[in-house]
Structures are given as structure tokens and as C-alpha cells.
Design a protein around this motif. Sequence first.
Motif, mmCIF file in Angstrom:
data_model
loop_
_atom_site.group_PDB
_atom_site.id
_atom_site.type_symbol
_atom_site.label_atom_id
_atom_site.label_comp_id
_atom_site.label_asym_id
_atom_site.label_seq_id
_atom_site.Cartn_x
_atom_site.Cartn_y
_atom_site.Cartn_z
ATOM 1 N N ALA A 40 0.630 -1.410 -0.346
ATOM 2 C CA ALA A 40 0.033 -0.273 0.304
ATOM 3 C C ALA A 40 0.599 0.911 0.253
ATOM 4 N N LEU A 41 0.666 2.139 -0.648
ATOM 5 C CA LEU A 41 0.995 3.826 -0.939
ATOM 6 C C LEU A 41 0.314 4.975 -1.163
ATOM 7 N N LEU A 42 0.686 5.484 1.360
ATOM 8 C CA LEU A 42 -0.553 6.390 0.978
ATOM 9 C C LEU A 42 -0.114 7.379 0.868
ATOM 10 N N ALA A 43 -0.281 8.490 -0.002
ATOM 11 C CA ALA A 43 -0.126 9.818 -0.280
ATOM 12 C C ALA A 43 -1.572 10.558 -0.256
ATOM 13 N N ASN A 44 -1.508 12.158 0.236
ATOM 14 C CA ASN A 44 -2.569 13.326 0.458
ATOM 15 C C ASN A 44 -3.938 12.312 0.890
ATOM 16 N N SER A 45 -3.506 11.366 1.992
ATOM 17 C CA SER A 45 -4.750 10.800 2.241
ATOM 18 C C SER A 45 -5.478 9.570 1.636
ATOM 19 N N VAL A 46 -4.459 9.512 0.471
ATOM 20 C CA VAL A 46 -5.313 8.759 -0.434
ATOM 21 C C VAL A 46 -4.580 6.284 -0.430
ATOM 22 N N GLU A 47 -5.200 6.275 -0.345
ATOM 23 C CA GLU A 47 -4.009 5.166 -0.441
ATOM 24 C C GLU A 47 -4.328 4.182 -2.199
ATOM 25 N N TYR A 48 -3.118 3.634 -2.236
ATOM 26 C CA TYR A 48 -3.092 3.498 -3.085
ATOM 27 C C TYR A 48 -2.303 1.783 -3.870
ATOM 28 N N GLN A 49 -2.397 1.027 -4.411
ATOM 29 C CA GLN A 49 -2.089 -0.162 -4.417
ATOM 30 C C GLN A 49 -1.252 -0.593 -5.648
ATOM 31 N N ILE A 50 0.388 -0.966 -5.078
ATOM 32 C CA ILE A 50 1.454 -0.834 -6.026
ATOM 33 C C ILE A 50 1.207 -1.899 -7.158
ATOM 34 N N VAL A 51 0.928 -1.614 -8.239
ATOM 35 C CA VAL A 51 0.767 -3.154 -8.739
ATOM 36 C C VAL A 51 2.448 -3.894 -10.095
ATOM 37 N N SER A 52 2.927 -2.303 -10.162
ATOM 38 C CA SER A 52 4.771 -2.546 -10.460
ATOM 39 C C SER A 52 5.958 -1.699 -10.185
ATOM 40 N N ILE A 53 6.869 -1.498 -10.530
ATOM 41 C CA ILE A 53 7.441 -1.148 -9.956
ATOM 42 C C ILE A 53 9.232 -1.272 -11.071
ATOM 43 N N THR A 54 9.519 0.105 -11.881
ATOM 44 C CA THR A 54 9.878 0.468 -12.331
ATOM 45 C C THR A 54 12.051 0.577 -11.607
ATOM 46 N N ASN A 56 13.820 2.828 -7.861
ATOM 47 C CA ASN A 56 13.754 3.068 -6.780
ATOM 48 C C ASN A 56 12.453 4.082 -6.864
ATOM 49 N N THR A 57 12.223 4.740 -8.584
ATOM 50 C CA THR A 57 11.589 6.288 -8.544
ATOM 51 C C THR A 57 10.408 6.514 -9.586
ATOM 52 N N VAL A 58 10.166 5.603 -9.884
ATOM 53 C CA VAL A 58 8.821 5.069 -10.331
ATOM 54 C C VAL A 58 8.370 3.769 -10.290
ATOM 55 N N ALA A 59 7.204 3.590 -10.011
ATOM 56 C CA ALA A 59 5.897 3.104 -10.055
ATOM 57 C C ALA A 59 4.451 3.153 -10.421
ATOM 58 N N LYS A 60 4.060 2.325 -10.687
ATOM 59 C CA LYS A 60 3.330 2.466 -10.830
ATOM 60 C C LYS A 60 1.770 2.002 -9.877
ATOM 61 N N VAL A 61 0.561 1.865 -9.783
ATOM 62 C CA VAL A 61 -0.268 1.829 -8.491
ATOM 63 C C VAL A 61 -1.797 2.172 -9.478
ATOM 64 N N ILE A 62 -2.819 1.178 -8.278
ATOM 65 C CA ILE A 62 -4.017 1.844 -8.846
ATOM 66 C C ILE A 62 -4.608 1.638 -7.772
ATOM 67 N N MET A 63 -6.219 2.397 -7.493
ATOM 68 C CA MET A 63 -6.469 2.665 -6.229
ATOM 69 C C MET A 63 -6.815 1.410 -5.389
ATOM 70 N N GLY A 64 -6.600 1.907 -4.129
ATOM 71 C CA GLY A 64 -6.567 0.434 -3.295
ATOM 72 C C GLY A 64 -8.300 0.380 -2.701
ATOM 73 N N ALA A 65 -8.517 -0.306 -2.537
ATOM 74 C CA ALA A 65 -10.010 -0.627 -1.798
ATOM 75 C C ALA A 65 -11.085 -0.059 -0.697
ATOM 76 N N ASN A 66 -9.853 0.931 -0.393
ATOM 77 C CA ASN A 66 -10.631 1.624 0.814
ATOM 78 C C ASN A 66 -10.868 2.368 0.970
ATOM 79 N N ASN A 67 -10.308 3.306 -0.835
ATOM 80 C CA ASN A 67 -10.616 4.545 -1.468
ATOM 81 C C ASN A 67 -11.456 4.245 -2.768
ATOM 82 N N GLY A 68 -12.438 2.917 -3.221
ATOM 83 C CA GLY A 68 -13.009 2.687 -4.178
ATOM 84 C C GLY A 68 -13.007 2.365 -5.207
ATOM 85 N N ASN A 69 -11.808 1.786 -5.774
ATOM 86 C CA ASN A 69 -10.986 1.131 -6.849
ATOM 87 C C ASN A 69 -11.897 1.277 -7.766
ATOM 88 N N GLY A 70 -11.821 3.018 -7.935
ATOM 89 C CA GLY A 70 -11.398 3.463 -9.412
ATOM 90 C C GLY A 70 -11.296 4.162 -10.183
#
Length: 422
Positions: A40-54, A56-70
Motif C-alpha cells: 500500500a502507498l498512502l499519499a495525500n490521504s489516499v491509499e493506492y496499491q502498487i502493481v509494478s515497480i520500474t 527506485n523512483t518510478v512505480a505504477k499504482v491503482i486505487m486501493g480498495a479503501n478508496n473506491g477501486n475507481g
Amino acid sequence: MALWGNKDSKTATGTVSIASTGVVTGSSTLFTTEAKVGNALLANSVEYQIVSITSNTVAKVIMGANNGNGSVTTCSAQSYTLSEKPVYVAHGSADTFGMGNSALVYGVDTTESAAGGDNVTAVSVVSGKTRYIGTAPAVTFSGGGGSSAAATATIAGGVVTAITVTNTGTAYTSAPTVAIAKPARIIPTSGITIATDTVAYTAHGLVADEAVKYYNGGGTSATGLVTTTTYYVANAGLVANAFEVKAAATSGTLVATVATSGTAGQFTCGASTLAVGDRVKITGTNTGTGTITGYATGNTYKVSAVTGTSPNVTGFTLTTEAAVAVVSTAGTLVGLTYTTETVIDISGTGNNAQYFEIQATADQATATAALGDGATGGSQHAGWVRRTVGTGGRAGRVQYETLVAMGSMTGDQSDDVAFRDS
């Protein structure tokens, strides 16, 4: 069977920016050295889920389940927290974000485990009903001993589909009562035609004689209408995209035989109740010798003159609702029905916030509120806690399982909606 593991949260010193595509770019970030796919990555009070890591400074996320999956919520130059929730896999359960069944696993610190039970954290729709169109209804709270809770409703297809808490409030000793406003039709000034006393609203869905209460919305009332007054939908002028209103849910009919008696919309009738300004809605197929030019079943006309006094009116003249003369020929009228009504004379257009509220309680959506999960009934231990909401015979019952108990937990784990800090 159940499996779990744990890695405490890490509050990093760098910052991240997240694009709508989910690409995360960071400064002084630790994606390669401290994160894993599924964290889980939390930024600006929003939770994201990490799906890939490129890197140490680049990754990709989707919305965490606690924040709507949208759609991904974007942010720029925000500090962040990394955490690895325990992976909890129950036999036969579906995998969520590659993390097992962990969408409802929360990181709870010692403050949160003992607080927050006085906050409104969720509102569940009990019945969404079917007549909500246009603007979503207001949501209000009462009782429960607390104050300041607030929420907004979402509608789709005429139904209230969800309620989102926007202010959890404070000091609630029990869940407050939730009130969802009745369906309403907001009428701008352009929606009122004073020449015909008609209110326009596309696909309004109203039916004859049903009660609607007028509110001026805090502005100037339409002249002829009184705010907070209940009116009734008239048969006259009722079409799919427009309606008229009357003071009572009553209508009348013309007495005895009606006939055309002249060439300019003159009629005779038996002793009837009728007044200038009343509406006459004519239905049926005319097989008599008299004619009304342009007549079609369901046409509504306006009374411009009467002979006699109610209830002994024996003659009258009709125009269109816009006061245009009617062309007729004298003769008998056979197969027609005449419904009479006194509609409200609207001579001013009001303001753009005015509205009519449907009064039938059967059309009003309902919902229930739930308090947070702090000291009054939530987590017993600080640490990683799994929250399960019962279904079926256990619907509404909440069960907590402490997966990993810890005396302390650093960083906010995006759990503030369920476990408030105070």
C-alpha cells in the motif's frame, strides 16, 4: 486455512507525484529497496496499491480498495507512506490486488484503537426508491447525541445508489437517524410559462392529483405560489414534460349535455360549477354534429367567460390556454367527457432555486448510519486488524481479527474512515 505475514509501515522522507494513468514518480523514494508489488502507498490521504515497480523512483499504482477501486486520484509533490498489509487468505476466497483477501485489513495505532467510536463513518442505503431525477437529494442526520455529521447522496436511473460521508461529526453516543430528502423537481425561471400557468420539466414522472410541495429555495417565490405549501398535479396541461398545479386534489365534470352554440368557442351545458380561468380537459371521440377546430382527445382549454353563476352556470366560452380564440360550429357533441379544474394562476416566474417536492412517503429513500470502530466496539489491539462485515443471518454484525498485534505502529494506514484518530 489462513496465512499471514507482516512488515511494518515506513514513512519515507521523499515525495511522490501520481498521474491519472497510475504512474508514480518520486524524489528520494524507496520503491526498489523498500517496497513490493501489492504494498500500500498512502499519499495525500489516499491509499493506492502498487502493481509494478520500474525503479527506485518510478512505480505504477491503482486505487486501493479503501478508496473506491475507481479512477486514479492524482496528486503532486506529496509525502508518502509505504506499508505491507498482512496477506490473509481464507480457503476459497478471491484474491484482491494480488494481496489475498486483505482489502479490509487496517493498520490501527494505539490512539485509533481507543478512539473514534463517536464518529459517523458509513451510511448504507436501505431503499433507494425510483423517482429521484436531476439533482441528488440532501442527506441530514438527527439524534444520537452528537453533531456535525454530513453526507452526500449519489443517484443513478432515478435511484439513490450510495451515500458518501463527508464529515464524520463528533460525540455520537449512538448511530444517528439518517433522513434522505424526498424526490424534487427544481424549476428555473425559464421553466414557468405564465401565459398558460404551466411548469416545464423533462420527463417529470408526476401523475394527476398527487401532492407536491412548493419551496422557493430561499429566493423569490413564483407569483401565485406560496413556499412550503402543498399543491396537487392537475389533469389539465399534464403531459410528459410539463404540468400545472391546483390547490386541492379535486376535479369536476360539466353537468348534462354539452353542445357548441356558436362559432368562437361558445358552449351550453346543464347547471354546472365553473368560473373564468378554470380549465376544461376534453377527452374522447366526437361523433356529434358540432365541431371544435383542432380538437384532439386530451386537449385542455381555458374558460374565458361564463353565463350564470356557480353552481348554475349554463354556458361558457373556451379559448386555448394561451388565450387564443377557439373556432367552433354549433351543434351536438357526442362521446366526449369534460373534466373541470381550478388551477393556480402563476403570474411571476420566481427564481432558479425553486422546486416542487414529491410528498408521497413511499417515494422517499431510506438509509442507516454506522459509527466508527474505536473504543465502543472495534479493535481490541493496536496492529494489523481485519474487519469483516456479516452477511445473511449475520448482516450488519462486524467482527475483528487482530492478525498481528503491535504495541506501536507508525504512519497513517488510510484507515481514518473506519478508525478515527479522535
